[in-house]
Design an enzyme around this catalytic site. Structure first.
Site, short mmCIF file in Angstrom:
data_model
loop_
_atom_site.label_atom_id
_atom_site.label_comp_id
_atom_site.label_asym_id
_atom_site.label_seq_id
_atom_site.Cartn_x
_atom_site.Cartn_y
_atom_site.Cartn_z
N HIS A 189 0.83 -1.20 0.00
CA HIS A 189 0.00 0.00 0.00
C HIS A 189 0.86 1.25 0.00
O HIS A 189 0.47 2.28 -0.51
CB HIS A 189 -0.93 0.01 1.21
CG HIS A 189 -2.11 -0.86 1.00
ND1 HIS A 189 -3.19 -0.48 0.25
CD2 HIS A 189 -2.37 -2.11 1.41
CE1 HIS A 189 -4.06 -1.45 0.20
NE2 HIS A 189 -3.58 -2.46 0.91
N ARG A 297 -9.88 -0.22 -14.16
CA ARG A 297 -9.53 -1.57 -13.70
C ARG A 297 -10.36 -1.86 -12.44
O ARG A 297 -9.93 -1.62 -11.32
CB ARG A 297 -8.04 -1.64 -13.36
CG ARG A 297 -7.11 -1.58 -14.57
CD ARG A 297 -5.67 -1.67 -14.13
NE ARG A 297 -4.77 -2.08 -15.18
CZ ARG A 297 -4.04 -1.23 -15.93
NH1 ARG A 297 -4.11 0.06 -15.73
NH2 ARG A 297 -3.23 -1.70 -16.86
N ARG A 333 -13.80 -2.24 -17.05
CA ARG A 333 -13.43 -3.63 -17.31
C ARG A 333 -13.91 -4.50 -16.17
O ARG A 333 -13.72 -4.15 -15.00
CB ARG A 333 -11.91 -3.74 -17.46
CG ARG A 333 -11.45 -5.17 -17.63
CD ARG A 333 -9.97 -5.24 -17.90
NE ARG A 333 -9.19 -5.01 -16.70
CZ ARG A 333 -7.87 -4.97 -16.70
NH1 ARG A 333 -7.19 -5.10 -17.82
NH2 ARG A 333 -7.20 -4.78 -15.58
N GLU A 432 -5.85 -9.28 -25.58
CA GLU A 432 -4.60 -9.39 -24.82
C GLU A 432 -4.05 -10.81 -24.83
O GLU A 432 -3.11 -11.12 -24.10
CB GLU A 432 -4.76 -8.83 -23.40
CG GLU A 432 -5.90 -9.41 -22.60
CD GLU A 432 -6.04 -8.76 -21.23
OE1 GLU A 432 -5.16 -8.00 -20.81
OE2 GLU A 432 -7.06 -9.04 -20.57
N ASN A 455 0.12 -5.08 -22.40
CA ASN A 455 0.95 -5.65 -21.33
C ASN A 455 0.87 -7.17 -21.37
O ASN A 455 1.87 -7.87 -21.36
CB ASN A 455 0.49 -5.16 -19.96
CG ASN A 455 0.33 -3.65 -19.91
OD1 ASN A 455 0.95 -2.95 -20.69
ND2 ASN A 455 -0.50 -3.16 -19.01
N ASP A 456 -0.36 -7.68 -21.43
CA ASP A 456 -0.51 -9.13 -21.49
C ASP A 456 -0.27 -9.67 -22.89
O ASP A 456 0.28 -10.75 -23.05
CB ASP A 456 -1.91 -9.54 -20.99
CG ASP A 456 -1.96 -9.58 -19.48
OD1 ASP A 456 -1.03 -10.14 -18.88
OD2 ASP A 456 -2.90 -9.02 -18.89
N ARG A 466 5.54 -11.08 -17.48
CA ARG A 466 5.67 -9.64 -17.28
C ARG A 466 6.15 -9.27 -15.88
O ARG A 466 6.56 -8.14 -15.63
CB ARG A 466 4.35 -8.92 -17.61
CG ARG A 466 3.21 -9.22 -16.70
CD ARG A 466 1.89 -8.72 -17.27
NE ARG A 466 1.47 -7.46 -16.69
CZ ARG A 466 0.24 -6.94 -16.83
NH1 ARG A 466 -0.67 -7.57 -17.54
NH2 ARG A 466 -0.07 -5.81 -16.28
N CYS A 503 -5.17 0.03 -24.58
CA CYS A 503 -5.16 0.53 -23.20
C CYS A 503 -3.96 0.00 -22.41
O CYS A 503 -3.81 0.31 -21.24
CB CYS A 503 -6.47 0.20 -22.49
SG CYS A 503 -6.75 -1.57 -22.31
C1 PEP Z 1 -2.93 -5.14 -20.41
O1 PEP Z 1 -2.76 -6.33 -20.21
O2 PEP Z 1 -2.29 -4.48 -21.27
C2 PEP Z 1 -3.90 -4.38 -19.60
C3 PEP Z 1 -4.24 -3.15 -19.91
O3 PEP Z 1 -4.41 -4.98 -18.50
P1 PEP Z 1 -3.61 -5.20 -17.12
O4 PEP Z 1 -2.31 -4.43 -17.24
O5 PEP Z 1 -4.48 -4.68 -16.06
O6 PEP Z 1 -3.41 -6.66 -17.12
MG MG Z 2 -4.15 -7.43 -18.97
#
Ligand code: PEP
Ligand code: MG
Length: 546
Positions: A189, A297, A333, A432, A455-456, A466, A503
């Protein structure tokens, strides 16, 4: 001589100044024999009440400064003080060993924090600091010692072993230039609060830090690279001073873009939206002039809660976001729990490969009651603004068919209850997984929009975890395979009348803005602080030129 320490930057900015080593008034706890057990237990109760009153004050301060979601930890601390297991342990030690309450609390704190620290789950490990924090507060109340203010009078770089959440929030922001901690995790936190308090911060620098630095040492903190240079040489100091000035100048210039369109030199317009994790981030969304919210999120509502958030709690949060955005699009989401985002009350089985396991939509489809509660809250909130609902981790057509039929079921249920819902709610999916991109021609006709989670998508396409810093050299965020999957998804979306956004973090990589626009990306959703930077990049693109 200059000494360099490296850790992980949790907020990118540069700070130059003197170090103040954070001193915690360690309550020195002695074990003493007690004859009157009942009186000792009463003393404990009084100290707990006092501790809770202090926490209430901290909660109120945090609420004003960092918002409800971030203040919640202090509510949780208040609840932890009343936790049955924790109290049974303290009282048991007092009764069985006829010892003073301070000692019983200290032993319980050690046992409980060790138990948390030894758990595999990073989130639970981070709770070890919370148990220590509340216990020190009770001991301090028992000893009638109040904590000293954490902040010094001049603006300083705070160096600490770790900072408990209550210590972080009590820092006077106007007097803190940066903070650097020897330990800490990005899940704690403290790290989350730091980002929200906009304090340049580095965590996990290592024990050597506190052995080497002294109050008054001059240092430069580079929150971008995660480095702190103690007693910097002239070259380093000048370089980072220049960077800080450039940062400030860039920020100032970007402010002039507020109110302007996201339009290329040749007239192509796109949407630049913001990503948020909490209702409290809306101030930043509006301050940075985002055109909407491209990713809320929602799992953070679950992460910050000690039990499943109810339909009412979720409805209140979604409604607040929609109302605050006053008709601008808000894409929420559905929960993306699992993998790196663990919540203990979900009681998820331990998995060998959690990123490939039961996460996100897979949890929703195997536990539809959780999914339906969230969907009911979302549809109920839809009457208060312009809502889009987005589903994470999609891999197949049957999965999406199932999701859409559950959505319809929930809509019909609400309508039959006479609840007002919008009939304009857009439904979309995250792209993703490579599977979703490859079959995007099949998925596009079923939805209103795609949003690429780079990201995923990068993790699954390149088979690079990641979370694993050790393989960073193998992660090419501009990898042709990832870019081709995005391009393929954009083409398929448009052929079937859907729009497509990005995103993931790559949306804010302005070296790719022009490529994304050439692919036909309609929306880029980035951290609120990057909105104007992306707008600037869009306005410099000229798609008529090859
Ligand atoms: C992603 O995977 O790019 C994404 C936006 O979701 P998160 O980073 O929350 O997994
Ligand atoms: Mg993701």
């Amino acid at each position: 001589m200059m000494t360099t320490f490296r850790g992980k930057g949790v907020y990118g900015a540069i700070a130059l100044g003197r170090i103040s080593v954070f001193k915690r008034k360690e309550a020195s706890v002695k074990r003493t024999h007690i004859d009157d057990i009942e009186a000792e237990k009463a003393r404990l109760e009084a100290a707990k009440e006092n501790a809770k009153a202090q926490l209430q004050e901290i909660y109120d301060k945090a609420l004003r400064e960092v918002g409800e979601a971030n203040a919640q930890i202090f509510e949780i601390h208040m609840m932890m003080i009343d936790d049955d297991d924790y109290n049974d342990s303290i009282v048991g030690i007092i009764e069985n060993q006829s010892v003073n309450a301070e000692y019983a609390v200290a032993v319980t704190a050690d046992n409980f924090s060790e138990m948390f620290a030894s758990m595999d789950d990073a989130y639970m490990q981070a709770r070890a600091a919370d148990v220590k924090d509340i216990s020190n507060r009770i001991i301090s109340c028992l000893s009638e010692n109040q904590d000293e203010s954490a902040a010094s009078d001049e603006k300083v770089i705070i160096c600490a072993d770790d900072l408990a959440p209550s210590e972080t929030v009590l820092l006077d922001k106007d007097r803190v230039l940066a903070f650097v901690t020897a330990f800490g995790s990005s899940n704690s936190h403290t790290a989350i609060l730091a980002r929200n308090m906009n304090i340049p911060a580095i965590i996990g620098v290592g024990e050597e830090l506190l052995k080497s630095v002294r109050d008054g040492d001059f240092a430069v903190v580079d929150g971008y690279s995660g480095e702190i240079f103690v007693d910097p040489d002239e070259e380093t100091k000048t370089r980072l001073e220049r960077k800080r000035t450039e940062d400030e100048e860039k920020k100032r210039l970007l402010q002039e873009l507020k109110g302007k369109e996201n339009i290329t030199l040749d007239g192509t317009k796109i949407n630049v939206y913001a990503n948020i994790g909490s209702v409290d981030n809306i101030g930043s969304v509006l301050a940075n002039d985002a055109g909407g919210i491209g990713l809320f999120r929602s799992e953070f509502l679950y992460l910050e809660s000690s039990d499943y958030p109810t339909e009412e709690q979720q409805f209140a949060a979604y409604r607040k976001v929609l109302e605050s955005m006053a008709g601008k699009k808000v894409i929420i989401r559905t929960l993306d729990i699992g993998a790196d985002k663990q919540v203990d009350y979900f009681n998820l089985a331990k998995e060998e490969n959690p990123a490939l396991g039961c996460r996100a939509i897979r949890i929703c489809l195997t536990r539809p009651e959780i999914f339906k509660t969230q969907l009911r809250a979302l549809y109920r909130a839809s009457a208060y603004g312009t809502l889009g609902i987005m589903f994470p981790m999609i891999t197949s057509v049957p999965e999406l068919e199932k999701i859409l039929s559950i959505c319809e079921e929930v809509r019909n249920e609400l309508k039959s209850e006479g609840v007002e819902i919008s009939d304009q709610v857009e439904l979309g999916i995250m792209i993703e997984t490579p599977a979703a991109a490859v079959i995007s021609d099949r998925l596009a006709p079923m939805v209103d929009f795609f949003s690429v989670g780079t990201n995923d998508l990068t993790q699954y396409t390149l088979a690079c975890d990641r979370q694993n810093a050790a393989i960073e050299q193998f992660v090419d965020t501009h990898h042709e395979a990832v870019l081709r999957l995005i391009e393929m998804s954009a083409k398929n979306a448009h052929e079937h009348g859907a729009w497509i956004g990005i995103c993931g973090e790559l949306a804010a990589d302005t070296s790719l803005t022009e490529s994304f626009l050439r692919m036909g990306i309609d929306e880029l959703s980035v951290s609120p602080t990057f909105v104007l930077k992306v707008r600037d990049a869009v306005r410099r693109c000229d798609l008529s030129k090859y």
